[in-house]
Design an enzyme around this catalytic site. Structure first.
Site, PDB file in Angstrom:
ATOM      1  N   HIS A   1      10.626  10.905   5.351  1.00 39.09           N
ATOM      2  CA  HIS A   1       9.956  11.225   4.074  1.00 39.09           C
ATOM      3  C   HIS A   1       9.259  12.577   4.065  1.00 39.09           C
ATOM      4  CE1 HIS A   1      10.603   7.188   2.485  1.00 39.09           C
ATOM      5  NE2 HIS A   1      10.124   6.676   3.610  1.00 39.09           N
TER       6      HIS A   1
ATOM      7  N   CYS B   1      10.907  -0.508   6.035  1.00 42.12           N
ATOM      8  CA  CYS B   1      11.101   0.777   6.722  1.00 42.12           C
ATOM      9  C   CYS B   1      10.852   0.619   8.214  1.00 42.12           C
ATOM     10  CB  CYS B   1      10.132   1.836   6.182  1.00 42.12           C
ATOM     11  SG  CYS B   1      10.720   2.692   4.716  1.00 42.12           S
TER      12      CYS B   1
ATOM     13  N   CYS C   1     -10.634 -14.771  -4.504  1.00 39.00           N
ATOM     14  CA  CYS C   1     -10.919 -15.298  -5.844  1.00 39.00           C
ATOM     15  C   CYS C   1     -10.503 -16.758  -5.953  1.00 39.00           C
ATOM     16  CB  CYS C   1     -10.154 -14.497  -6.907  1.00 39.00           C
ATOM     17  SG  CYS C   1     -11.015 -13.030  -7.498  1.00 39.00           S
TER      18      CYS C   1
END
Lengths: 281, 138, 109
Positions: A101, A134, A242
């Site tokens: 990348h 990846c 939560c």
């Protein structure tokens, strides 16, 4: 001593409003980029709200200021750590993230569109799943734990290079069924308290839950550095917290349920700027 | 138990024994102040302490101390299990006698800054910080 | 030695002679207060950065004693005078005896 403490407590309670509007303020990052922290609600929400608002507006003055400067933001420590990992070779293929990348800045625009349908895999993938794909298949490296330190740091790096770009997850086409599953979860009451996400974050944002100011539960600022635990927290870890607070058995980070919920909650913030790593309580 | 100075010290001693820490680690505000001032009288004047009236979270509370003529400033959080917070000593190249940091407060309490001024006198400023308890453990 | 300790400092690259500059420092450190207990109820021993110093060309700018009440990832902001070109040296002292330092050069315009 007791009377004194009692008086202080009473003072603290009366000083706090029971309902408080989100604060009027503008988030300018590093005196440079103005972030979109309130905007018109996406079309799919038009029946329930007019405007979507970043959790940044629901936090105190000092907390908001801490996020406006990269040096003041302790979340950026972890971005720097991930930057080193980005450039470090790992696994059997002798590659780092940068081998394919190049610089991490080339990943600008990735965070805003995740979770995203992956054609080849035939599934909706979160950023964490893509990172592990990846690592396993390109680098020959070991997968990271879904909400572990390495993973949350890397997602913070990827969010940081997209700050200021609008969240823009696709909810139609092949992602639609996952999105609908997420929406179903969002409106399903869970636990002994029988609370759905919507009960707090749609019906009651702006109100106080004890001394905490309820936000819309937007996830454009994830991962978030919480003052409470002084570390980066992943969206799935927050979902788990939560749901646990509703006194329910929770789903696991990385589970199909949380992937669907992440896509749906992200879509409620379509149009808000990516803020991660943000600072929250 | 009535919270007298003697009892507070005893509690401090037993806490130290439990924690296996050296005894000097437990410092009461009075002891810390006495060590800093050498028993000198503390007035008011050239010292400001800036702290939020309501802290969103006691784990990270931003504070600032500032003075025109301080050589040293000590900060105490009177309600913390160990009250001393920090002591700032300004060197020759300090452009101002001011500093900011982030501190932990165990609950709503008074924070005190005591400055030793160039003329050898001591001044103090205090601020009450309300520490809120959030609704969600998440 | 505490793990993942990394100092960060923010100092302007240049200044005018005699100018006042703002310096910000932050070091990643858990600042274990000695007040917390682990899951088994045992006290987690104190492990903090207990002192920070900033010097410029051998002269002191600030010398700070830090106590367990300083937040995780200790942050300090202060002002320095820059009399001439030179180097700031920042030093953090850990309870475990480790010393972390970093330096920043500054040019005078």
């Amino acid at each position: 001593m007791k009377i004194w403490t009692g008086a202080l407590l009473a003072g603290a309670l009366t000083a706090l409003p029971l309902s408080a509007e989100p604060v009027e303020d503008t988030l300018i990052l590093n005196e440079d980029i103005t972030l979109v922290t309130r905007t018109a609600a996406p079309d799919h929400l038009s029946d329930v709200m007019d405007e979507v608002i970043s959790g940044w507006h629901f936090r105190g003055t000092e907390t908001r200021a801490m996020q406006a400067d990269d040096f003041d933001n302790p979340g950026m420590i972890f971005v720097e750590q991930a930057e080193e990992v980005w450039n470090t070779v790992d696994g059997s293929e002798g590659k780092s993230c940068a081998s394919c990348h190049e610089g991490s800045e080339t990943m600008a625009g990735v965070r805003p569109v995740y979770p995203k349908y992956n054609e080849a895999a035939g599934e909706v993938r979160t950023l964490e799943m893509q990172i592990n794909d990846c690592r396993e298949n390109r680098m020959g490296a070991e997968k990271w734990k879904y909400t572990g330190g390495d993973m949350v740091n890397m997602t913070a790096l990827l969010a940081s290079v997209s700050r200021g770009m609008p969240v823009n997850v696709a909810i139609d086409g092949p992602a639609q069924s996952t999105w609908e599953a997420g929406k179903e979860l969002y409106y399903t009451r869970t636990g002994q308290l029988e609370l759905a996400c919507s009960n707090c974050h749609e019906d009651n944002y702006g109100n106080m839950i004890r001394a905490d100011h309820l936000s819309q539960g937007q996830i454009n600022g994830f991962p978030v550095y919480r003052l409470k635990n002084t570390k980066l927290n992943a969206a799935h870890a927050r979902f788990k917290g939560c749901i646990r607070d509703t006194r329910a058995e929770t789903y696991s980070p990385g589970s199909p349920e949380f992937i669907a919920l992440e896509l749906y909650v992200a879509s409620r913030g379509n149009g808000l700027s990516v803020e991660g790593p943000s600072i929250r309580n | 138990m009535e919270l007298t100075r003697r009892n507070a010290m005893l509690m401090g001693v037993s806490a130290c024994l439990v924690a296996g820490l050296p005894l000097q680690a437990a410092t009461t505000p009075e002891e810390a102040i006495a060590a800093f001032t050498g028993g000198a009288e503390i007035g008011s004047g050239d010292i400001t302490l800036t702290a939020p009236e309501i802290a969103e979270n006691g784990n990270t509370v931003p504070i600032e101390v500032a003075s025109e003529t301080a050589v040293e400033i000590m900060v105490l959080a009177l309600g913390n299990p160990t009250p001393p917070v920090a002591t700032f000593k300004f060197g020759k190249l300090a452009a101002s006698r001011a500093a900011s940091t982030r501190i932990r407060l165990a609950g709503t309490q008074d924070v005190v800054a005591i400055a030793k001024l160039e003329d050898g006198s001591f001044v103090q400023a205090a601020a009450t910080v309300k520490v809120t308890i959030g609704g969600c453990g998440g | 030695m505490a793990t993942g300790v990394k100092p960060r400092v923010k100092v302007p690259k240049t200044a005018a002679a005699g100018e006042t500059i703002t310096i910000k420092t932050l070091i990643s450190h858990k600042m274990e207060s000695g007040q917390r207990k682990d899951d088994d109820g045992n006290v987690i021993p104190r492990s903090i950065i207990n002192r920070f110093t900033c010097d410029f060309n051998g002269e002191n700018v600030i010398d700070v004693v830090l106590e367990p009440a300083i937040s995780t990832n200790p942050y300090l902001e202060f002002e320095a005078v820059v009399p001439e070109a030179g180097e700031f040296v920042f030093t953090w002292y850990d309870d475990d005896g480790s010393v972390y330092d970093t330096s920043k050069k500054i040019a005078v315009e």
